[in-house]
Design a protein around this motif. Structure first.
Motif, PDB file in Angstrom:
ATOM      1  N   ALA A 227      -3.447  -3.232  -1.546  1.00 49.25           N
ATOM      2  CA  ALA A 227      -4.294  -4.398  -1.789  1.00 49.25           C
ATOM      3  C   ALA A 227      -5.612  -4.043  -2.467  1.00 49.25           C
ATOM      4  O   ALA A 227      -5.972  -4.636  -3.475  1.00 49.25           O
ATOM      5  CB  ALA A 227      -4.566  -5.103  -0.469  1.00 49.25           C
ATOM      6  N   ALA A 228      -6.295  -3.103  -1.896  1.00 50.69           N
ATOM      7  CA  ALA A 228      -7.663  -2.885  -2.358  1.00 50.69           C
ATOM      8  C   ALA A 228      -7.678  -2.274  -3.759  1.00 50.69           C
ATOM      9  O   ALA A 228      -6.828  -1.468  -4.107  1.00 50.69           O
ATOM     10  CB  ALA A 228      -8.375  -1.967  -1.385  1.00 50.69           C
ATOM     11  N   ARG A 229      -8.634  -2.706  -4.523  1.00 48.59           N
ATOM     12  CA  ARG A 229      -8.864  -2.062  -5.805  1.00 48.59           C
ATOM     13  C   ARG A 229      -9.763  -0.869  -5.557  1.00 48.59           C
ATOM     14  O   ARG A 229     -10.866  -1.039  -5.032  1.00 48.59           O
ATOM     15  CB  ARG A 229      -9.622  -2.992  -6.748  1.00 48.59           C
ATOM     16  N   SER A 243      -4.048   1.261  -7.039  1.00 48.45           N
ATOM     17  CA  SER A 243      -3.292   0.433  -6.082  1.00 48.45           C
ATOM     18  C   SER A 243      -2.378  -0.524  -6.840  1.00 48.45           C
ATOM     19  O   SER A 243      -2.594  -0.812  -8.023  1.00 48.45           O
ATOM     20  CB  SER A 243      -4.252  -0.362  -5.193  1.00 48.45           C
ATOM     21  N   LEU A 244      -1.370  -1.036  -6.136  1.00 47.79           N
ATOM     22  CA  LEU A 244      -0.421  -1.941  -6.790  1.00 47.79           C
ATOM     23  C   LEU A 244      -1.102  -3.224  -7.243  1.00 47.79           C
ATOM     24  O   LEU A 244      -0.792  -3.750  -8.310  1.00 47.79           O
ATOM     25  CB  LEU A 244       0.745  -2.247  -5.839  1.00 47.79           C
ATOM     26  N   SER A 245      -2.061  -3.720  -6.451  1.00 47.48           N
ATOM     27  CA  SER A 245      -2.708  -4.961  -6.878  1.00 47.48           C
ATOM     28  C   SER A 245      -3.564  -4.714  -8.120  1.00 47.48           C
ATOM     29  O   SER A 245      -3.629  -5.551  -9.011  1.00 47.48           O
ATOM     30  CB  SER A 245      -3.525  -5.582  -5.744  1.00 47.48           C
ATOM     31  N   GLU A 246      -4.165  -3.541  -8.200  1.00 47.64           N
ATOM     32  CA  GLU A 246      -4.943  -3.224  -9.404  1.00 47.64           C
ATOM     33  C   GLU A 246      -4.036  -3.207 -10.641  1.00 47.64           C
ATOM     34  O   GLU A 246      -4.460  -3.535 -11.746  1.00 47.64           O
ATOM     35  CB  GLU A 246      -5.602  -1.860  -9.214  1.00 47.64           C
ATOM     36  N   LEU A 247      -2.778  -2.841 -10.425  1.00 45.11           N
ATOM     37  CA  LEU A 247      -1.822  -2.804 -11.538  1.00 45.11           C
ATOM     38  C   LEU A 247      -1.222  -4.186 -11.813  1.00 45.11           C
ATOM     39  O   LEU A 247      -0.306  -4.335 -12.605  1.00 45.11           O
ATOM     40  CB  LEU A 247      -0.701  -1.798 -11.244  1.00 45.11           C
ATOM     41  N   GLY A 248      -1.723  -5.199 -11.075  1.00 45.14           N
ATOM     42  CA  GLY A 248      -1.304  -6.574 -11.341  1.00 45.14           C
ATOM     43  C   GLY A 248      -0.077  -7.012 -10.550  1.00 45.14           C
ATOM     44  O   GLY A 248       0.558  -8.000 -10.914  1.00 45.14           O
ATOM     45  N   HIS A 249       0.261  -6.277  -9.487  1.00 46.07           N
ATOM     46  CA  HIS A 249       1.464  -6.624  -8.720  1.00 46.07           C
ATOM     47  C   HIS A 249       1.122  -7.325  -7.416  1.00 46.07           C
ATOM     48  O   HIS A 249       0.221  -6.911  -6.696  1.00 46.07           O
ATOM     49  CB  HIS A 249       2.285  -5.372  -8.428  1.00 46.07           C
ATOM     50  N   ARG A 250       1.863  -8.378  -7.148  1.00 51.09           N
ATOM     51  CA  ARG A 250       1.808  -9.001  -5.816  1.00 51.09           C
ATOM     52  C   ARG A 250       2.848  -8.290  -4.977  1.00 51.09           C
ATOM     53  O   ARG A 250       3.980  -8.107  -5.416  1.00 51.09           O
ATOM     54  CB  ARG A 250       2.186 -10.478  -5.918  1.00 51.09           C
ATOM     55  N   VAL A 251       2.469  -7.898  -3.785  1.00 47.87           N
ATOM     56  CA  VAL A 251       3.355  -7.031  -3.012  1.00 47.87           C
ATOM     57  C   VAL A 251       3.802  -7.717  -1.721  1.00 47.87           C
ATOM     58  O   VAL A 251       2.972  -8.216  -0.962  1.00 47.87           O
ATOM     59  CB  VAL A 251       2.640  -5.699  -2.669  1.00 47.87           C
ATOM     60  N   ASP A 252       5.095  -7.739  -1.510  1.00 49.68           N
ATOM     61  CA  ASP A 252       5.654  -8.142  -0.226  1.00 49.68           C
ATOM     62  C   ASP A 252       5.788  -6.828   0.560  1.00 49.68           C
ATOM     63  O   ASP A 252       6.741  -6.062   0.356  1.00 49.68           O
ATOM     64  CB  ASP A 252       7.017  -8.805  -0.474  1.00 49.68           C
ATOM     65  N   ARG A 253       4.794  -6.562   1.408  1.00 47.09           N
ATOM     66  CA  ARG A 253       4.793  -5.249   2.083  1.00 47.09           C
ATOM     67  C   ARG A 253       6.059  -4.985   2.899  1.00 47.09           C
ATOM     68  O   ARG A 253       6.620  -3.890   2.826  1.00 47.09           O
ATOM     69  CB  ARG A 253       3.538  -5.085   2.950  1.00 47.09           C
ATOM     70  N   PRO A 254       6.530  -5.967   3.715  1.00 53.03           N
ATOM     71  CA  PRO A 254       7.764  -5.673   4.455  1.00 53.03           C
ATOM     72  C   PRO A 254       8.931  -5.319   3.526  1.00 53.03           C
ATOM     73  O   PRO A 254       9.756  -4.462   3.843  1.00 53.03           O
ATOM     74  CB  PRO A 254       8.042  -6.975   5.210  1.00 53.03           C
ATOM     75  N   ALA A 255       8.984  -5.972   2.349  1.00 50.22           N
ATOM     76  CA  ALA A 255      10.084  -5.687   1.420  1.00 50.22           C
ATOM     77  C   ALA A 255       9.955  -4.275   0.848  1.00 50.22           C
ATOM     78  O   ALA A 255      10.953  -3.546   0.738  1.00 50.22           O
ATOM     79  CB  ALA A 255      10.095  -6.720   0.290  1.00 50.22           C
ATOM     80  N   LEU A 256       8.734  -3.876   0.509  1.00 51.94           N
ATOM     81  CA  LEU A 256       8.553  -2.538  -0.059  1.00 51.94           C
ATOM     82  C   LEU A 256       8.827  -1.466   1.006  1.00 51.94           C
ATOM     83  O   LEU A 256       9.479  -0.454   0.745  1.00 51.94           O
ATOM     84  CB  LEU A 256       7.141  -2.400  -0.656  1.00 51.94           C
ATOM     85  N   ILE A 257       8.353  -1.728   2.224  1.00 53.21           N
ATOM     86  CA  ILE A 257       8.617  -0.782   3.318  1.00 53.21           C
ATOM     87  C   ILE A 257      10.133  -0.649   3.535  1.00 53.21           C
ATOM     88  O   ILE A 257      10.671   0.459   3.639  1.00 53.21           O
ATOM     89  CB  ILE A 257       7.928  -1.245   4.623  1.00 53.21           C
TER      90      ILE A 257
END
Ligand code: BT5
Length: 355
Positions: A227-229, A243-257
């Motif tokens: 999340a954090a930049r 971070s993924l959000s800095e790269l422009g991605h919205r992240v579903d953390r449970p899905a990535l885990i």
């Protein structure tokens, strides 16, 4: 264990009834209290309590008279039943999963669970933030809220010489997951980092307990910046963080885990079944994604500093470097950095041609 005291008290464990309820509500349709009670085998009052519990964790649940309950929003937290839902395993309440809003270090908890409580392989410890996140060699892992901080307890029945391969397999699993879900080209910096555009997205800390013959447990700690930049409060190590959000991605953390855990589970199962060929497969796959292959690097091993061309990774997981005199060295531990200044690269290339 190392005098650190670890508590499970603040952990939110995987609660099978909540998980079943969450799964029933996943279709976004209305479900009557009676229907939910029937499916769960509890009273309507008990259903009401469970729904209330979900609301306390931040779920939006609409209640409409004569129609029932409908799930309208899910909190942005890697809660255990969200991870289990996305893992989609046949017996999906069997794997112990613990979630902490805040914890010292998920590796500390997982080590304690593995060593003293004998938890089964596959146990997961997840946190939203860590207060004493650890890297290798006593370094700190910056762990602000909203990241992925995950430790997996593994019990691969194989010889301890495969421990370095387990560490590489973990970085490989993250690289594959990030690529599959976010379409990012992720490189692996030996032995434990995942990089995007030469910036550090993820670090892996693998801790192993073994006797002479076999690994007893391995705790695989994975930190992914979500999340954090990164700003000036972040540690600027040899590599800048990303971070993924800095790269422009919205992240579903449970899905990535869940994706990381599935990729890693497959690699660990393969290692256990057939360690030698599996090591070759893992190290070849790592080599294909290896950061700075063919470039001039510096490796600090703790006792010495070696400079040379990065050749690759051998089947045991060691880093292969060719020094300026043309000697090939296999390094089992160390920190790799790029010889960034072209002046330095030129000096070593010159020496290498001359020698
Ligand atoms: C690592 O160590 O990269 C392993 C990090 C493992 C973290 C996970 S989180 C879940 C589990 N629980 C834990 O307590 N740990 C594991 P190392 O290669 O030693 O790199 C550490 C260095 O990376 C630091 O000295 C900083 O320079 C830099 N760093 C620290 N936090 C970072 C971050 N969030 N992103 C990028 N770089 C960071």
């Amino acid at each position: 264990m190392d005098g650190r005291s670890v508590s499970l008290d603040e952990a939110i464990p995987l609660l099978p009834r909540l998980q079943i309820l969450r799964r029933l509500l996943d279709d976004g349709a209305y479900h009557s209290g009676e229907h939910l009670a029937g499916e769960l085998g509890v009273t309507r009052a008990a259903v009401w309590k469970l729904l209330d519990r979900l609301r306390q964790y931040g779920y939006g649940i609409e209640a409409v008279p004569h129609r029932g309950y409908r799930l309208v929003s899910v909190p942005d937290l890697p809660l255990p039943w969200e991870v289990a839902l996305r893992l989609g395993e046949p017996d999906d309440t069997a794997r112990p999963i613990y979630f902490y809003p805040s914890v010292s270090s998920t590796n500390d908890v997982a080590r304690d669970l593995a060593e003293r409580r004998g938890v089964p392989a596959g146990t997961l410890v997840i946190a939203d933030r860590q207060t004493s996140g650890r890297g290798r060699r006593g370094r700190a892992w910056h762990s602000p809220p909203g990241g992925i901080y995950l430790s997996l307890v593994a019990r691969p029945r194989c010889h301890p010489r495969y421990a370095p391969v387990i560490a590489l397999a973990s970085a490989l699993a993250v690289a594959r997951a990030v690529e599959a879900l976010h379409g990012l080209r992720a490189a692996i910096k030996w032995p434990n980092d995942v990089l995007v555009d030469d910036r550090k997205l993820c670090g892996v800390l693998t801790e192993v307990s073994a006797d002479q013959e076999a690994i007893r447990w391995a705790v695989i700690g994975i930190g992914i910046n979500v999340a954090a930049r990164p700003d000036d409060t972040w540690p600027m190590g040899a590599l800048p963080p990303v971070s993924l959000s800095e790269l422009g991605h919205r992240v579903d953390r449970p899905a990535l885990i869940a994706r990381v855990v599935r990729e890693l589970g497959a690699l660990l199962a393969r290692l256990q079944a057939d360690p030698q060929p599996a090591s070759t497969e893992v190290t070849r796959a790592v080599e294909q994604r290896l950061a700075w292959r063919g470039r001039l690097v510096r490796v600090e091993t703790g006792s010495t500093i070696i400079e040379g061309h990065l050749v690759g990774v051998d089947d045991s997981g060691a880093l292969v470097v060719r020094d300026p005199s043309g000697r090939t060295l296999e390094l089992v531990a160390g920190d790799v950095s790029l010889r960034s200044s072209t002046g330095q690269e030129a000096a070593i290339s010159g020496a290498s041609q001359g020698g």
